[in-house]
Design a protein around this motif. Structure first.
Motif, PDB file in Angstrom:
ATOM      1  N   ASP A   1     -58.386 -69.770 -23.249  1.00 21.98           N
ATOM      2  CA  ASP A   1     -58.521 -70.677 -21.834  1.00 21.98           C
ATOM      3  C   ASP A   1     -58.590 -72.081 -22.704  1.00 21.98           C
ATOM      4  OD1 ASP A   1     -60.068 -69.131 -19.739  1.00 21.98           O
ATOM      5  OD2 ASP A   1     -62.026 -69.193 -20.372  1.00 21.98           O
ATOM      6  N   ILE A   2     -59.004 -72.365 -23.701  1.00 22.56           N
ATOM      7  CA  ILE A   2     -58.654 -73.926 -24.004  1.00 22.56           C
ATOM      8  C   ILE A   2     -57.698 -74.042 -25.060  1.00 22.56           C
ATOM      9  CG2 ILE A   2     -61.806 -74.172 -24.013  1.00 22.56           C
ATOM     10  CD1 ILE A   2     -62.042 -74.466 -27.087  1.00 22.56           C
TER      11      ILE A   2
ATOM     12  N   LEU B   1     -55.284 -76.372 -24.292  1.00 26.09           N
ATOM     13  CA  LEU B   1     -55.578 -77.892 -24.907  1.00 26.09           C
ATOM     14  C   LEU B   1     -55.638 -77.687 -25.477  1.00 26.09           C
ATOM     15  CD1 LEU B   1     -56.244 -79.560 -22.905  1.00 26.09           C
ATOM     16  CD2 LEU B   1     -59.040 -79.305 -23.426  1.00 26.09           C
TER      17      LEU B   1
ATOM     18  N   ASP C   1     -61.143 -86.661 -20.965  1.00 24.24           N
ATOM     19  CA  ASP C   1     -61.542 -85.796 -20.534  1.00 24.24           C
ATOM     20  C   ASP C   1     -63.015 -86.442 -19.764  1.00 24.24           C
ATOM     21  OD1 ASP C   1     -61.665 -82.777 -19.338  1.00 24.24           O
ATOM     22  OD2 ASP C   1     -63.200 -82.916 -20.422  1.00 24.24           O
ATOM     23  N   ILE C   2     -63.731 -87.244 -20.944  1.00 24.49           N
ATOM     24  CA  ILE C   2     -65.164 -87.131 -20.249  1.00 24.49           C
ATOM     25  C   ILE C   2     -65.626 -88.423 -19.080  1.00 24.49           C
ATOM     26  CG2 ILE C   2     -67.413 -88.260 -20.705  1.00 24.49           C
ATOM     27  CD1 ILE C   2     -67.371 -85.398 -21.612  1.00 24.49           C
TER      28      ILE C   2
ATOM     29  N   ARG D   1     -63.723 -87.925 -15.952  1.00 22.36           N
ATOM     30  CA  ARG D   1     -64.866 -86.308 -14.933  1.00 22.36           C
ATOM     31  C   ARG D   1     -66.217 -87.214 -14.840  1.00 22.36           C
ATOM     32  NH1 ARG D   1     -65.594 -82.082 -19.307  1.00 22.36           N
ATOM     33  NH2 ARG D   1     -67.605 -82.225 -17.852  1.00 22.36           N
ATOM     34  N   ALA D   2     -66.367 -88.620 -15.781  1.00 21.73           N
ATOM     35  CA  ALA D   2     -67.601 -89.723 -15.626  1.00 21.73           C
ATOM     36  C   ALA D   2     -67.324 -90.592 -14.222  1.00 21.73           C
ATOM     37  CB  ALA D   2     -68.023 -89.607 -17.051  1.00 21.73           C
TER      38      ALA D   2
ATOM     39  N   PRO E   1     -64.609 -90.157  -9.798  1.00 22.09           N
ATOM     40  CA  PRO E   1     -64.839 -90.538  -8.709  1.00 22.09           C
ATOM     41  C   PRO E   1     -65.519 -91.368  -8.268  1.00 22.09           C
ATOM     42  CG  PRO E   1     -65.354 -88.521  -9.568  1.00 22.09           C
ATOM     43  CD  PRO E   1     -64.994 -89.557 -11.118  1.00 22.09           C
TER      44      PRO E   1
ATOM     45  N   SER F   1     -64.180 -87.781  -3.966  1.00 19.92           N
ATOM     46  CA  SER F   1     -64.564 -86.214  -4.169  1.00 19.92           C
ATOM     47  C   SER F   1     -63.351 -85.039  -4.086  1.00 19.92           C
ATOM     48  CB  SER F   1     -65.716 -86.165  -3.505  1.00 19.92           C
ATOM     49  OG  SER F   1     -65.257 -85.747  -1.595  1.00 19.92           O
ATOM     50  N   THR F   2     -62.533 -85.126  -3.374  1.00 18.81           N
ATOM     51  CA  THR F   2     -61.443 -84.439  -3.443  1.00 18.81           C
ATOM     52  C   THR F   2     -59.922 -84.742  -4.420  1.00 18.81           C
ATOM     53  OG1 THR F   2     -61.408 -83.820  -0.911  1.00 18.81           O
ATOM     54  CG2 THR F   2     -59.856 -82.885  -1.999  1.00 18.81           C
TER      55      THR F   2
ATOM     56  N   PRO G   1     -61.108 -84.622  -8.977  1.00 17.52           N
ATOM     57  CA  PRO G   1     -61.647 -83.940 -10.248  1.00 17.52           C
ATOM     58  C   PRO G   1     -59.744 -83.516  -9.938  1.00 17.52           C
ATOM     59  CG  PRO G   1     -62.331 -83.228  -7.786  1.00 17.52           C
ATOM     60  CD  PRO G   1     -62.364 -84.025  -7.759  1.00 17.52           C
ATOM     61  N   ALA G   2     -59.044 -83.322  -9.128  1.00 19.02           N
ATOM     62  CA  ALA G   2     -57.690 -83.444  -9.520  1.00 19.02           C
ATOM     63  C   ALA G   2     -57.235 -83.511 -10.620  1.00 19.02           C
ATOM     64  CB  ALA G   2     -56.941 -83.021  -8.136  1.00 19.02           C
TER      65      ALA G   2
ATOM     66  N   GLN H   1     -58.164 -83.543 -13.659  1.00 16.54           N
ATOM     67  CA  GLN H   1     -58.150 -81.941 -14.438  1.00 16.54           C
ATOM     68  C   GLN H   1     -56.380 -82.693 -14.727  1.00 16.54           C
ATOM     69  OE1 GLN H   1     -57.904 -78.296 -13.028  1.00 16.54           O
ATOM     70  NE2 GLN H   1     -60.312 -79.017 -11.806  1.00 16.54           N
TER      71      GLN H   1
END
Lengths: 297, 392
Positions: free
Chosen positions: A214-215, A218, A245-246, A249-250, A253, A266-267, A270-271, A274
């Motif tokens: 998974d990682i 990255l 990354d942080i 995400r934080a 939004p 909100s849609t 995250p997209a 990523q």
């Protein structure tokens, strides 16, 4: 910010080993994630035996190192002279092999490593802001490894030989250095780093089949951003990726909500967060095709 | 020489004589689940329950022996479709069952129920499409429609007087369905929503830090499998455990509990089946399963067990003659079997009408982690898509 630092250092641990094999030895090792997974499983078994997190973790490192040496002698050694496509194929085979091996030995269910009791509390870094002690320990370990690795490669004779061997292995061999042994050891060291990353990540995630796959992407991204073959590059890039990354995400939004409707934000957030890392990678490659600290083209 | 002749004769007899006769006698069931990779643990749990159902039926339904052909979807829709095709066309099974994943089920559906005209009894996945527009006379479910479980959780949160909720789920179809489900019934305020990376989300620290700052009355999560283990660990490490209660769907179950251990204690979840439901069938199932495997069965297993029992009820009513599909469907529709859930009947879209319970994670008398029913959130719940289904 601290979260980003911790995530960055964790990814640096993984990328450090990869930069040794991929960057310096020029071997595309997709199975690096499998070594990460094996490190976590070794740690789980050894912690169970020794009943101590520290002891188990310390024993898991030489186990991962030995495993790396075996993999190098059995598989990787035959791949140095081949092109990257063959390396990708062979190491992808290793991934399948290790995943099935783990399933046969440890079962499909996955395991769990608990945070050691002396780190199972939170630290108040600022009034009202708590931070898990274990993640703090991760930062310390990651930083220590970075320093040791930088010293090893830049200041020691072994490091000099590794760097020389990377740029011209025939010349080094002609000088009477046992380049095969050297590469075996470096590969083992890479495996040990992967194992360390795996066992350090285990208490915050879980020990499961395919956990490294998974990682791994990255980790490759980090190496490409940092510049292939550069430890410093890997370090800086890992920190950058961790922060991106942080932050993505934080804060994204809320940032998007200032000019988009709440629903759309909100849609979209995250997209975007990523792919943010990949956008940055593309940007770096346009600006500096060899990566931030790369020398080779 | 005689021995060789005898051998040839035996083989010939087996190949030409006995085989077709036996094939007519046996009822065949194809069961698709995930038996390789990290998710194999779920498939294995389902297989154990199917085998237990077979044992409880004495290996027979409708007076005939039945065999179960297991196929591995490898967690991939294309493989699941190919395996389904094989079961229908090559093995010519009477029923197809299983399917953990919505995307695998959606990919395989047409192959089985339309092209193959074979009856499919879904044992877990319940995508909204099949409950609504795509509903089919050959599709029955012994589980639920995806949204129902989080909707039940939302109802319970209302009953409990929770005013503000923070929602977290992985950023893929089911994650969004689950969040939408709880939002449909929850009457309080949603103070934050995060959709995290899937399936490689390793770290929830940023989100947990945000939750700590917002201080909602509760956190709602959907993190199946290993991600549930990961989330609980980081939730405990972040210091939020004990301050902000956690409400979950499909994140804590008999499969993940051995790894989650005491971190899961006291957490509340919603589910249509709990291992302590007080009916005879369920008591026997749980006791026999525990005696055999030393662990509790999961809801995946219970739904698979029910799927086999549902088939048996139809076969028994038709005395083993499954040749007339219309009769088989009519019998299945009666749901004339003892479900592990107690009450269970089919809606017009052939999804169950059933209760949903709230369960708390506790330690049993032997110190094993398990879940216990503490409340009924929804009585005789119907899914919200059945009116879109053309079948009436």
């Amino acid at each position: 910010m601290l979260n980003g630092l911790q995530l960055g250092l964790l990814m640096f641990l993984l990328a450090a080993g990869l930069t040794l094999t991929f960057g310096i030895m020029d071997l595309v090792n997709l199975a690096h994630g499998s070594l990460y997974m094996m490190g976590a499983y070794f740690a789980w078994t050894l912690i169970g035996w020794t009943d101590s997190f520290v002891l188990g973790a310390l024993l898991a490192l030489p186990a991962a190192f030995l495993l790396g040496i075996v993999v190098e002698m059995v598989v990787a050694r035959r791949l140095y002279a081949r092109d990257h496509l063959d390396q990708v194929l062979a190491t992808f085979g290793l991934i399948l092999f290790f995943n099935e091996l783990v399933r046969a030995v440890w079962g499909p269910a996955g395991q769990s490593i608990a945070v050691p009791p002396f780190l199972a509390h939170t630290i108040e870094i600022m009034p009202g802001m708590l931070y898990p002690a274990y993640r703090f320990a991760l930062i310390v370990v990651g930083a220590a490894v970075a320093i040791i690795l930088a010293w090893l490669v830049a200041r020691t004779r072994v490091g000099m030989l590794i760097r020389a061997g990377a740029s011209n292995r025939r010349m080094i061999a002609a000088l009477g250095i046992n380049i095969e042994l050297l590469f075996t050891l470096v590969f083992g060291l890479g495996a040990a780093f992967a194992g360390l990353a795996g066992l350090m990540a285990a208490p915050i995630s879980s020990v499961k089949i395919g956990m490294g796959d998974d990682i791994l992407i990255l980790a490759f991204v980090i190496i490409v951003i940092g510049g292939i073959g550069s430890i410093k590059g890997a370090f800086v890039a890992a920190l950058v990726v961790g922060q991106i990354d942080i932050v993505g995400r934080a804060f994204l939004p809320d940032l998007l909500k200032t000019f988009l409707s709440a629903n759309a934000a909100s849609t979209a957030a995250p997209a975007i967060s990523q792919v943010l890392v990949y956008i940055v990678m593309a940007g770096v490659l346009v600006w500096r095709p060899t990566g931030l600290f790369g020398q080779r083209s | 020489m005689t021995r060789i002749l005898f051998g040839i004769a035996t083989i010939a007899a087996l190949a030409f004589g006995l085989q077709p006769a036996m094939a007519q006698q046996t009822i065949k069931i194809g069961f698709i689940s995930t038996f390789s990779g990290p998710q194999a643990v779920i498939g294995e749990d389902m297989r154990r329950s199917v085998e237990l159902a077979k044992e409880h039926l004495g290996g027979k339904m409708g007076g005939k022996p039945f065999e179960i052909i297991y196929e591995d979807d490898q967690f991939k829709p294309d493989v699941g479709k190919a395996r389904s095709e094989k079961l229908v066309q090559q093995d010519k099974v009477n029923f197809v069952s299983g399917y953990i994943w919505s995307n695998v089920l959606l990919a395989s559906l047409k192959t089985v129920v339309e092209e193959g005209d074979t009856i499919l009894i879904g044992a877990n996945a319940g995508p909204s499409q099949i409950a609504g527009d795509l509903c089919n006379k050959n599709f029955f479910s012994t589980s639920w429609q995806n949204d129902q479980t989080p909707m039940a959780m939302g109802e319970y949160l209302n009953q409990k007087g929770v005013k503000s909720l923070y929602v977290m789920a992985p950023n893929y179809a089911a994650g969004k369905d689950m969040a939408a489900g709880v939002k449909r019934t929850f009457k309080g305020k949603i103070v934050g929503e995060d959709y995290t990376k899937w399936p490689d989300g390793l770290d929830f620290s940023a989100e947990l830090a945000k939750i700590g700052a917002v201080k909602p009355d509760g956190i709602f999560i959907f993190y199946p499998g290993a991600h549930g283990v990961q989330f609980l660990k980081q939730y405990a490490q972040s210091g939020l455990k004990g301050k902000i209660p956690l409400y979950q769907v499909f994140s804590i179950d008999a499969i993940t509990l051995p790894q989650q251990g005491e971190l899961a204690l006291g957490t509340l979840g919603a589910q249509e089946w709990v291992n302590d439901l007080p009916n005879e069938q369920n008591k026997r199932y749980v006791a026999d399963f525990k005696a055999k495997h030393k662990v509790y069965p999961s809801f995946y297993g219970a739904q698979s067990y029910d799927a086999i029992m549902l088939m048996a009820s139809a076969a028994d009513a038709l005395k083993g003659d499954l040749s007339d599909k219309n009769k088989v469907r009519a019998e299945l529709k009666k749901a004339n079997f003892k479900s592990l859930r107690g009450g269970f009947k089919f809606n017009t879209n052939q999804f169950p009408i059933q209760n949903f319970y709230i369960q708390e994670t506790v330690k049993d008398a032997e110190g094993m982690m398990t879940v216990k029913t503490i409340a009924t959130a929804v009585k005789d719940g119907k899914d919200s898509f059945y009116e879109k289904c053309p079948m009436k």
